[in-house]
Design a protein around this motif. Structure first.
Motif, PDB file in Angstrom:
ATOM      1  N   GLY A  29       0.804  -1.217   0.000  1.00 44.49           N
ATOM      2  CA  GLY A  29       0.000   0.000   0.000  1.00 44.49           C
ATOM      3  C   GLY A  29       0.836   1.265   0.000  1.00 44.49           C
ATOM      4  O   GLY A  29       0.394   2.320  -0.449  1.00 44.49           O
ATOM      5  N   ARG A  30       2.053   1.171   0.481  1.00 35.47           N
ATOM      6  CA  ARG A  30       2.940   2.339   0.519  1.00 35.47           C
ATOM      7  C   ARG A  30       3.461   2.719  -0.855  1.00 35.47           C
ATOM      8  O   ARG A  30       4.024   3.793  -1.040  1.00 35.47           O
ATOM      9  N   ILE A  31       3.296   1.851  -1.824  1.00 36.95           N
ATOM     10  CA  ILE A  31       3.781   2.114  -3.178  1.00 36.95           C
ATOM     11  C   ILE A  31       2.887   3.137  -3.888  1.00 36.95           C
ATOM     12  O   ILE A  31       3.347   3.867  -4.765  1.00 36.95           O
ATOM     13  N   VAL A  32       1.629   3.209  -3.503  1.00 39.28           N
ATOM     14  CA  VAL A  32       0.716   4.159  -4.132  1.00 39.28           C
ATOM     15  C   VAL A  32       1.265   5.570  -3.947  1.00 39.28           C
ATOM     16  O   VAL A  32       1.627   5.973  -2.853  1.00 39.28           O
ATOM     17  N   GLY A  33       1.343   6.297  -5.061  1.00 42.76           N
ATOM     18  CA  GLY A  33       1.868   7.658  -5.036  1.00 42.76           C
ATOM     19  C   GLY A  33       3.353   7.740  -5.362  1.00 42.76           C
ATOM     20  O   GLY A  33       3.896   8.833  -5.498  1.00 42.76           O
ATOM     21  N   GLN A  34       4.023   6.602  -5.496  1.00 42.30           N
ATOM     22  CA  GLN A  34       5.450   6.610  -5.803  1.00 42.30           C
ATOM     23  C   GLN A  34       5.685   6.569  -7.313  1.00 42.30           C
ATOM     24  O   GLN A  34       4.832   6.141  -8.088  1.00 42.30           O
ATOM     25  N   LYS A  35       6.880   6.995  -7.704  1.00 47.06           N
ATOM     26  CA  LYS A  35       7.276   6.961  -9.107  1.00 47.06           C
ATOM     27  C   LYS A  35       7.911   5.618  -9.422  1.00 47.06           C
ATOM     28  O   LYS A  35       8.489   4.968  -8.556  1.00 47.06           O
ATOM     29  N   GLY A  36       7.801   5.222 -10.690  1.00 49.84           N
ATOM     30  CA  GLY A  36       8.416   3.996 -11.149  1.00 49.84           C
ATOM     31  C   GLY A  36       8.871   4.141 -12.582  1.00 49.84           C
ATOM     32  O   GLY A  36       8.556   5.126 -13.249  1.00 49.84           O
ATOM     33  N   ILE A  37       9.609   3.144 -13.066  1.00 52.84           N
ATOM     34  CA  ILE A  37      10.111   3.109 -14.441  1.00 52.84           C
ATOM     35  C   ILE A  37       9.521   1.874 -15.119  1.00 52.84           C
ATOM     36  O   ILE A  37       9.562   0.768 -14.575  1.00 52.84           O
ATOM     37  N   VAL A  38       8.994   2.056 -16.328  1.00 58.11           N
ATOM     38  CA  VAL A  38       8.406   0.954 -17.085  1.00 58.11           C
ATOM     39  C   VAL A  38       9.541   0.070 -17.593  1.00 58.11           C
ATOM     40  O   VAL A  38      10.457   0.535 -18.273  1.00 58.11           O
ATOM     41  N   THR A  39       9.495  -1.226 -17.246  1.00 62.11           N
ATOM     42  CA  THR A  39      10.514  -2.178 -17.701  1.00 62.11           C
ATOM     43  C   THR A  39      10.013  -3.025 -18.864  1.00 62.11           C
ATOM     44  O   THR A  39      10.803  -3.630 -19.574  1.00 62.11           O
ATOM     45  N   GLU A  40       8.712  -3.081 -19.041  1.00 59.30           N
ATOM     46  CA  GLU A  40       8.083  -3.728 -20.208  1.00 59.30           C
ATOM     47  C   GLU A  40       6.892  -2.845 -20.572  1.00 59.30           C
ATOM     48  O   GLU A  40       6.108  -2.470 -19.696  1.00 59.30           O
ATOM     49  N   ALA A  41       6.785  -2.493 -21.843  1.00 62.89           N
ATOM     50  CA  ALA A  41       5.733  -1.570 -22.283  1.00 62.89           C
ATOM     51  C   ALA A  41       4.368  -1.989 -21.725  1.00 62.89           C
ATOM     52  O   ALA A  41       4.002  -3.166 -21.751  1.00 62.89           O
ATOM     53  N   VAL A  42       3.638  -0.990 -21.218  1.00 65.16           N
ATOM     54  CA  VAL A  42       2.320  -1.246 -20.635  1.00 65.16           C
ATOM     55  C   VAL A  42       1.273  -1.133 -21.733  1.00 65.16           C
ATOM     56  O   VAL A  42       1.083  -0.066 -22.315  1.00 65.16           O
ATOM     57  N   GLU A  43       0.629  -2.273 -22.037  1.00 67.00           N
ATOM     58  CA  GLU A  43      -0.406  -2.327 -23.061  1.00 67.00           C
ATOM     59  C   GLU A  43      -1.595  -3.098 -22.484  1.00 67.00           C
ATOM     60  O   GLU A  43      -1.579  -4.326 -22.436  1.00 67.00           O
ATOM     61  N   ASN A  44      -2.621  -2.379 -22.079  1.00 71.40           N
ATOM     62  CA  ASN A  44      -3.778  -3.011 -21.435  1.00 71.40           C
ATOM     63  C   ASN A  44      -4.464  -4.019 -22.357  1.00 71.40           C
ATOM     64  O   ASN A  44      -4.900  -5.074 -21.909  1.00 71.40           O
ATOM     65  N   ASP A  45      -4.568  -3.691 -23.662  1.00 70.88           N
ATOM     66  CA  ASP A  45      -5.268  -4.580 -24.601  1.00 70.88           C
ATOM     67  C   ASP A  45      -4.609  -5.946 -24.702  1.00 70.88           C
ATOM     68  O   ASP A  45      -5.284  -6.959 -24.872  1.00 70.88           O
ATOM     69  N   GLN A  46      -3.290  -5.970 -24.594  1.00 69.28           N
ATOM     70  CA  GLN A  46      -2.558  -7.227 -24.711  1.00 69.28           C
ATOM     71  C   GLN A  46      -2.220  -7.837 -23.349  1.00 69.28           C
ATOM     72  O   GLN A  46      -1.624  -8.903 -23.278  1.00 69.28           O
ATOM     73  N   GLY A  47      -2.584  -7.150 -22.280  1.00 71.00           N
ATOM     74  CA  GLY A  47      -2.318  -7.670 -20.936  1.00 71.00           C
ATOM     75  C   GLY A  47      -0.851  -7.692 -20.589  1.00 71.00           C
ATOM     76  O   GLY A  47      -0.410  -8.555 -19.835  1.00 71.00           O
ATOM     77  N   LYS A  48      -0.092  -6.740 -21.146  1.00 75.66           N
ATOM     78  CA  LYS A  48       1.338  -6.687 -20.896  1.00 75.66           C
ATOM     79  C   LYS A  48       1.681  -5.436 -20.108  1.00 75.66           C
ATOM     80  O   LYS A  48       0.971  -4.448 -20.146  1.00 75.66           O
ATOM     81  N   GLY A  49       2.812  -5.496 -19.463  1.00 73.10           N
ATOM     82  CA  GLY A  49       3.331  -4.322 -18.790  1.00 73.10           C
ATOM     83  C   GLY A  49       3.933  -4.636 -17.445  1.00 73.10           C
ATOM     84  O   GLY A  49       3.354  -5.394 -16.656  1.00 73.10           O
ATOM     85  N   GLN A  50       5.124  -4.070 -17.223  1.00 68.10           N
ATOM     86  CA  GLN A  50       5.788  -4.215 -15.935  1.00 68.10           C
ATOM     87  C   GLN A  50       6.433  -2.890 -15.562  1.00 68.10           C
ATOM     88  O   GLN A  50       6.886  -2.143 -16.426  1.00 68.10           O
ATOM     89  N   VAL A  51       6.472  -2.639 -14.256  1.00 68.58           N
ATOM     90  CA  VAL A  51       7.033  -1.403 -13.739  1.00 68.58           C
ATOM     91  C   VAL A  51       7.941  -1.734 -12.563  1.00 68.58           C
ATOM     92  O   VAL A  51       7.614  -2.595 -11.745  1.00 68.58           O
ATOM     93  N   ASN A  52       9.060  -1.027 -12.483  1.00 70.99           N
ATOM     94  CA  ASN A  52       9.977  -1.159 -11.353  1.00 70.99           C
ATOM     95  C   ASN A  52       9.701   0.017 -10.414  1.00 70.99           C
ATOM     96  O   ASN A  52       9.886   1.172 -10.786  1.00 70.99           O
TER      97      ASN A  52
END
Length: 147
Positions: A83-106
């Motif tokens: 819950g502490r992660i909400v509001g924090q910044k991150g870097i996309v490590t795999e492109a975020v594509e909702n239609d394809q169900g892909k995406g990762q963030v560090n």
């Protein structure tokens, strides 16, 4: 002393022991009702009057004190580590594509599955802000890094 007085004393003691053995307020109201019935038994031998006083005082004390006790015993909900992660910044490590169900963030050194808040595609390497957590997925939106 009358037999009913002994019965009320025994009931009060047993209910108080039961209350002490539980972690929450379970039967304190019945202890209060038992005390009222014990006092009533001093003035009258009529059992149904004593029982009526017991029930009435128990219900009345429950109705009066329960909301106060709940309010006093409510604790501030503390965020979990996730819950502490909400509001924090991150870097996309795999492109975020909702239609394809892909995406990762560090975020803070942890890799999370991510979905875009507004359904847009977020490219790899983009900076994002975490808006929410839904299950094990972060809901993010892109932000522009100021240099």
């Amino acid at each position: 002393m009358d037999v009913m007085q002994y019965i009320w004393i025994a009931a009060i003691v047993l209910l108080a022991i039961l209350e002490g053995a539980t972690a929450q307020l379970v039967c304190i109201w019945f202890v209060i009702g038992g005390i009222a019935a014990l006092v009533t038994s001093i003035f009258t031998d009529v059992i149904w009057i004593q029982l009526t006083v017991f029930v009435a005082v128990s219900i009345l004390s429950l109705l009066i004190t329960r909301p106060l006790v709940k309010k006093a015993m409510s604790f501030q909900k503390e965020d979990t580590n996730a819950g502490r992660i909400v509001g924090q910044k991150g870097i996309v490590t795999e492109a975020v594509e909702n239609d394809q169900g892909k995406g990762q963030v560090n975020v803070s050194g942890s890799i999370w599955t991510a979905r875009s808040m507004d359904q847009t595609v977020i490219p790899k390497g983009a900076s994002v802000l975490v808006d929410a957590i839904e299950g094990v997925k972060l809901i993010v939106h892109p932000i522009e890094e100021k240099e």
